[in-house]
Design a protein around this motif. Structure first.
Motif, mmCIF file in Angstrom:
data_model
loop_
_atom_site.group_PDB
_atom_site.id
_atom_site.type_symbol
_atom_site.label_atom_id
_atom_site.label_comp_id
_atom_site.label_asym_id
_atom_site.label_seq_id
_atom_site.Cartn_x
_atom_site.Cartn_y
_atom_site.Cartn_z
ATOM 1 N N LEU A 89 2.788 16.031 13.678
ATOM 2 C CA LEU A 89 4.142 15.953 13.109
ATOM 3 C C LEU A 89 4.735 14.554 13.284
ATOM 4 C CD1 LEU A 89 5.550 19.418 14.232
ATOM 5 C CD2 LEU A 89 4.934 18.711 11.906
ATOM 6 N N MET A 90 4.479 13.942 14.437
ATOM 7 C CA MET A 90 5.001 12.587 14.665
ATOM 8 C C MET A 90 4.334 11.575 13.739
ATOM 9 S SD MET A 90 5.598 12.744 18.826
ATOM 10 C CE MET A 90 4.827 11.221 19.097
ATOM 11 N N VAL A 91 3.044 11.734 13.504
ATOM 12 C CA VAL A 91 2.352 10.839 12.570
ATOM 13 C C VAL A 91 2.904 11.027 11.160
ATOM 14 C CG1 VAL A 91 0.136 10.379 11.446
ATOM 15 C CG2 VAL A 91 0.241 10.586 13.922
ATOM 16 N N GLY A 92 3.091 12.277 10.755
ATOM 17 C CA GLY A 92 3.660 12.545 9.433
ATOM 18 C C GLY A 92 5.053 11.965 9.275
ATOM 19 N N LEU A 93 5.880 12.139 10.294
ATOM 20 C CA LEU A 93 7.226 11.572 10.256
ATOM 21 C C LEU A 93 7.169 10.044 10.208
ATOM 22 C CD1 LEU A 93 10.312 11.894 10.450
ATOM 23 C CD2 LEU A 93 10.056 11.886 12.935
ATOM 24 N N GLY A 94 6.280 9.468 11.000
ATOM 25 C CA GLY A 94 6.141 8.007 11.017
ATOM 26 C C GLY A 94 5.694 7.442 9.682
ATOM 27 N N THR A 95 4.780 8.134 8.999
ATOM 28 C CA THR A 95 4.332 7.632 7.700
ATOM 29 C C THR A 95 5.437 7.728 6.656
ATOM 30 O OG1 THR A 95 3.368 9.766 7.072
ATOM 31 C CG2 THR A 95 1.917 8.165 8.107
ATOM 32 N N ARG A 96 6.279 8.741 6.780
ATOM 33 C CA ARG A 96 7.408 8.844 5.845
ATOM 34 C C ARG A 96 8.455 7.765 6.130
ATOM 35 N NH1 ARG A 96 6.650 10.701 1.003
ATOM 36 N NH2 ARG A 96 6.245 12.887 0.915
ATOM 37 N N LEU A 97 8.748 7.534 7.417
ATOM 38 C CA LEU A 97 9.722 6.497 7.777
ATOM 39 C C LEU A 97 9.230 5.104 7.392
ATOM 40 C CD1 LEU A 97 10.889 7.716 11.305
ATOM 41 C CD2 LEU A 97 12.212 7.740 9.181
ATOM 42 N N ALA A 98 7.934 4.857 7.568
ATOM 43 C CA ALA A 98 7.362 3.540 7.265
ATOM 44 C C ALA A 98 7.005 3.394 5.791
ATOM 45 C CB ALA A 98 6.112 3.312 8.110
ATOM 46 N N MET A 99 7.151 4.491 5.046
ATOM 47 C CA MET A 99 6.802 4.513 3.630
ATOM 48 C C MET A 99 5.345 4.111 3.412
ATOM 49 S SD MET A 99 10.354 3.011 2.155
ATOM 50 C CE MET A 99 10.125 3.426 0.434
ATOM 51 N N SER A 103 -3.901 3.393 5.786
ATOM 52 C CA SER A 103 -4.648 2.960 4.604
ATOM 53 C C SER A 103 -3.766 2.162 3.652
ATOM 54 C CB SER A 103 -5.270 4.153 3.880
ATOM 55 O OG SER A 103 -4.286 5.102 3.533
ATOM 56 N N GLY A 104 -2.536 2.591 3.480
ATOM 57 C CA GLY A 104 -1.635 1.873 2.571
ATOM 58 C C GLY A 104 -1.173 0.547 3.123
ATOM 59 N N HIS A 105 -0.677 0.546 4.360
ATOM 60 C CA HIS A 105 -0.180 -0.687 4.965
ATOM 61 C C HIS A 105 -1.293 -1.505 5.597
ATOM 62 C CE1 HIS A 105 4.002 -0.067 4.251
ATOM 63 N NE2 HIS A 105 4.084 1.029 4.969
ATOM 64 N N GLY A 106 -2.118 -0.848 6.417
ATOM 65 C CA GLY A 106 -3.135 -1.573 7.174
ATOM 66 C C GLY A 106 -4.253 -2.119 6.316
ATOM 67 N N VAL A 107 -4.863 -1.280 5.510
ATOM 68 C CA VAL A 107 -6.008 -1.724 4.706
ATOM 69 C C VAL A 107 -5.542 -2.461 3.455
ATOM 70 C CG1 VAL A 107 -8.023 -0.952 3.390
ATOM 71 C CG2 VAL A 107 -7.473 0.141 5.563
ATOM 72 N N CYS A 108 -4.713 -1.808 2.661
ATOM 73 C CA CYS A 108 -4.313 -2.402 1.382
ATOM 74 C C CYS A 108 -3.203 -3.440 1.535
ATOM 75 C CB CYS A 108 -3.868 -1.302 0.421
ATOM 76 S SG CYS A 108 -5.161 -0.114 0.060
ATOM 77 N N GLY A 109 -2.241 -3.187 2.419
ATOM 78 C CA GLY A 109 -1.119 -4.121 2.586
ATOM 79 C C GLY A 109 -1.537 -5.456 3.163
ATOM 80 N N ILE A 110 -2.308 -5.414 4.249
ATOM 81 C CA ILE A 110 -2.742 -6.660 4.877
ATOM 82 C C ILE A 110 -3.662 -7.436 3.947
ATOM 83 C CG2 ILE A 110 -4.129 -7.622 6.766
ATOM 84 C CD1 ILE A 110 -2.947 -5.496 8.576
ATOM 85 N N SER A 111 -4.549 -6.755 3.245
ATOM 86 C CA SER A 111 -5.476 -7.456 2.353
ATOM 87 C C SER A 111 -4.762 -8.110 1.172
ATOM 88 C CB SER A 111 -6.560 -6.497 1.848
ATOM 89 O OG SER A 111 -6.006 -5.497 1.028
ATOM 90 N N GLY A 117 3.547 -4.623 4.730
ATOM 91 C CA GLY A 117 2.346 -3.991 5.266
ATOM 92 C C GLY A 117 1.952 -4.561 6.618
ATOM 93 N N ILE A 118 2.058 -5.867 6.774
ATOM 94 C CA ILE A 118 1.707 -6.513 8.040
ATOM 95 C C ILE A 118 2.664 -6.068 9.141
ATOM 96 C CG2 ILE A 118 1.580 -8.744 9.233
ATOM 97 C CD1 ILE A 118 0.598 -9.893 6.481
ATOM 98 N N VAL A 119 3.956 -6.096 8.861
ATOM 99 C CA VAL A 119 4.958 -5.693 9.855
ATOM 100 C C VAL A 119 4.775 -4.221 10.232
ATOM 101 C CG1 VAL A 119 7.445 -5.335 10.225
ATOM 102 C CG2 VAL A 119 6.628 -7.472 9.228
ATOM 103 N N ALA A 120 4.578 -3.365 9.240
ATOM 104 C CA ALA A 120 4.387 -1.930 9.522
ATOM 105 C C ALA A 120 3.144 -1.714 10.382
ATOM 106 C CB ALA A 120 4.273 -1.149 8.219
ATOM 107 N N THR A 121 2.068 -2.424 10.087
ATOM 108 C CA THR A 121 0.833 -2.281 10.857
ATOM 109 C C THR A 121 1.032 -2.703 12.302
ATOM 110 O OG1 THR A 121 -0.473 -2.644 8.857
ATOM 111 C CG2 THR A 121 -1.603 -2.900 10.965
ATOM 112 N N VAL A 122 1.702 -3.830 12.508
ATOM 113 C CA VAL A 122 1.966 -4.301 13.875
ATOM 114 C C VAL A 122 2.779 -3.262 14.640
ATOM 115 C CG1 VAL A 122 3.250 -6.003 15.234
ATOM 116 C CG2 VAL A 122 1.756 -6.762 13.381
ATOM 117 N N PHE A 123 3.807 -2.717 14.011
ATOM 118 C CA PHE A 123 4.662 -1.767 14.707
ATOM 119 C C PHE A 123 3.979 -0.435 14.972
ATOM 120 C CE2 PHE A 123 8.062 -4.728 13.805
ATOM 121 C CZ PHE A 123 8.795 -4.641 14.982
#
Length: 142
Positions: A89-99, A103-111, A117-123
């Motif tokens: 539930l916390m992971v699901g909530l976190g993905t909604r808060l981080a939009m 895969s979206g921020h870490g893999v695709c955003g950083i690339s 994406g970089i900021v979200a991945t760091v946090f």
């Protein structure tokens, strides 16, 4: 010789290749939480077949590949079902808060050199590390 890193490399190459193919093929970012979220909140019903196929592949492909490898699967997951559910539930909530998610921020955003994406991945990496220290070492729950 320790070879566990090879599996990480192969998996990373496969995820990166899949993300590149999806982006180049139809211009979409491969964000698993967005794909799932679009089915859950019904905002992605226009391309539901593509979303369901993606999710089915996440389950079916590893199951099909398992017989090819003589590897014992060992996880460090807790047997406490309440912690597993709370974590999900916390992971699901976190993905909604981080939009987005790993895969979206870490893999695709950083690339794509996306600042968001970089900021979200760091946090989320920091939050995961802090949660692990707190739950494992502070509270002894895991």
């Amino acid at each position: 010789m320790q070879t566990d890193w090879i599996w990480g490399l192969v998996g990373g190459l496969m995820i990166g290749s899949a993300a590149a193919i999806l982006l180049l093929g139809n211009g979409r970012i491969m964000g698993a939480s967005g794909i799932i979220g679009g089915l859950v909140d019904r905002s992605g019903l226009g391309d539901w077949a593509e979303r369901v196929a993606f999710l089915a592949a996440l389950v079916v492909i590893p199951a099909l590949m398992l017989p090819l490898y003589n590897v014992e699967i060992s996880t460090k997951i807790t047997s406490n079902l309440g912690i597993v559910i709370a974590g999900g539930l916390m992971v699901g909530l976190g993905t909604r808060l981080a939009m987005g998610c790993t895969s979206g921020h870490g893999v695709c955003g950083i690339s794509r050199f996306s600042l968001r994406g970089i900021v979200a991945t760091v946090f989320y990496l920091l939050a995961g590390g802090i949660a692990m220290v707190l739950f494992r070492h502070g509270l002894g729950l895991i």
